[in-house]
Design an enzyme around this catalytic site. Structure first.
Site, mmCIF file in Angstrom:
data_model
loop_
_atom_site.group_PDB
_atom_site.id
_atom_site.type_symbol
_atom_site.label_atom_id
_atom_site.label_comp_id
_atom_site.label_asym_id
_atom_site.label_seq_id
_atom_site.Cartn_x
_atom_site.Cartn_y
_atom_site.Cartn_z
ATOM 1 C CG ASP A 15 0.402 -0.293 0.464
ATOM 2 O OD1 ASP A 15 1.501 -0.695 0.892
ATOM 3 O OD2 ASP A 15 0.042 0.893 0.568
ATOM 4 C CB SER A 16 0.442 -0.966 4.959
ATOM 5 O OG SER A 16 0.876 0.270 4.399
ATOM 6 C CB CYS A 78 3.496 -2.930 0.243
ATOM 7 S SG CYS A 78 4.120 -2.469 1.859
ATOM 8 C CD GLU A 154 -3.205 4.986 4.583
ATOM 9 O OE1 GLU A 154 -4.420 4.854 4.803
ATOM 10 O OE2 GLU A 154 -2.597 4.348 3.694
ATOM 11 C CB CYS A 184 7.345 4.137 0.663
ATOM 12 S SG CYS A 184 5.719 4.068 1.456
ATOM 13 C CG HIS A 186 1.609 5.211 1.562
ATOM 14 N ND1 HIS A 186 1.761 3.857 1.704
ATOM 15 C CD2 HIS A 186 0.421 5.515 2.173
ATOM 16 C CE1 HIS A 186 0.735 3.362 2.378
ATOM 17 N NE2 HIS A 186 -0.098 4.348 2.679
HETATM 18 N N1 DGL Z 1 3.228 1.606 0.955
HETATM 19 C C1 DGL Z 1 4.144 0.923 1.817
HETATM 20 C C2 DGL Z 1 5.485 0.715 1.193
HETATM 21 O O1 DGL Z 1 5.568 0.745 -0.009
HETATM 22 C C3 DGL Z 1 4.063 1.312 3.148
HETATM 23 C C4 DGL Z 1 4.295 1.522 4.220
HETATM 24 C C5 DGL Z 1 3.926 1.422 5.619
HETATM 25 O O2 DGL Z 1 2.824 0.934 5.882
HETATM 26 O O3 DGL Z 1 4.754 1.784 6.415
HETATM 27 O O4 DGL Z 1 6.472 0.510 1.837
#
Ligand code: DGL
Length: 272
Positions: A15-16, A78, A154, A184, A186
């Site tokens: 993921d990011s 992600c 985060e 998302c 997150h």
């Molecule tokens: N967790 C990511 C997603 O599911 C993240 C988002 C991001 O880095 O903007 O889209």
């Protein structure tokens, strides 16, 4: 880039940032015998503020790292990377099974007034627009790119007043939703904060469990299920930026925390 240690046969998850931990936690609960190698590409986060080409590039870099380390299945944990990069990854790495995360629009199809929280990249992607046209075409849909929410999660995680007031402001114009899709990875990390704002009556859809079951199905179909005892699985969590968000969140996720077999070394991904 050099993977630390031997992760041969692990499930690679990326993921990011910390969002994919919501998926990793579900995988760990369902498949405790499987080792996992996780990458939080937080040096490039948020992906939702990037161009599609950048997200594809970062997804390739992380996939290269996971495969070089020995992962046998990759979970694109992600929604943003799935929405723009998973087709390219499947085309380029034909031998590798990929599981992606998409806004759970299909299970939301019984809702009368549906909300979708996702990043800008996801909301403008052809994959999401197709899903929406297929399952939500004949009813009002509220959606928002939640600009700035991923960095807040985060930095602060769940239970923070900053996150709570962001959500209150974000969701006020949505009105009386009956269904809310967390598009998302997150957002499941702050699901209690979200429920606190929208109320318990709203059906909040978190796709982590479904993604974990898809991992299980793929492993079974390909004969890749690990035979080792549950306590012998190994988990490693890497980040390309600072380790604090990963460290803080790993303690909070019940399945991942139970084993406490993780470390969070710094990872430098070379741009290519
Ligand atoms: N967790 C990511 C997603 O599911 C993240 C988002 C991001 O880095 O903007 O889209």
């Amino acid at each position: 880039m050099t993977p630390s240690g031997d992760h041969h046969g692990s499930i690679g998850v990326f993921d990011s940032g910390i969002g994919g931990l919501s998926v990793a936690n579900a995988i760990c609960g369902l498949l405790p015998q499987e080792s996992m190698l996780y990458v939080a590409d937080n040096a490039h986060a948020p992906y939702g503020a990037r161009t599609d080409a950048e997200v594809i590039d970062y997804s390739r870099l992380v996939t290269d790292f996971l495969l070089a380390a020995g992962s046998r299945l990759i979970v694109v944990a992600c929604n943003t990377a799935t929405s723009v990069a998973i087709d390219a990854l499947r085309t380029e790495y034909t031998e590798v099974p990929f599981v992606g995360l998409e806004p759970a629009v299909k299970p939301a199809a019984s809702g009368r007034y549906v909300g979708v929280m996702a990043t800008a990249v996801t909301l403008r992607s052809a994959r999401y627009l197709d899903l929406k046209a297929r399952y939500l075409s004949n009813r009002p849909v509220w959606e928002d790119p939640c600009v700035g929410l991923v960095p807040l999660i985060e930095a602060h995680g769940t239970g923070s007043p900053v996150v709570r007031s962001y959500l209150e402001e974000l969701l006020a114009p949505a009105g009386e939703l009956d269904t809310l899709v967390l598009g998302c990875t997150h957002y499941p990390l702050i699901v209690e904060d979200i429920r606190g704002v929208v109320g318990e009556a709203v059906n909040v859809i978190d796709p982590s469990g479904a993604a974990a079951r898809q991992v299980q199905r793929l492993l079974e179909r390909r004969g890749l299920v690990e035979e080792r005892a549950a306590g012998m699985a190994r988990y490693d969590f890497h980040c390309t930026g600072g380790p604090a968000p990963l460290q803080r969140t790993l303690w909070q996720l019940p399945e991942l925390n139970a084993g406490r077999r993780w470390v969070v070394p710094y990872l430098a991904l070379n741009e290519r």
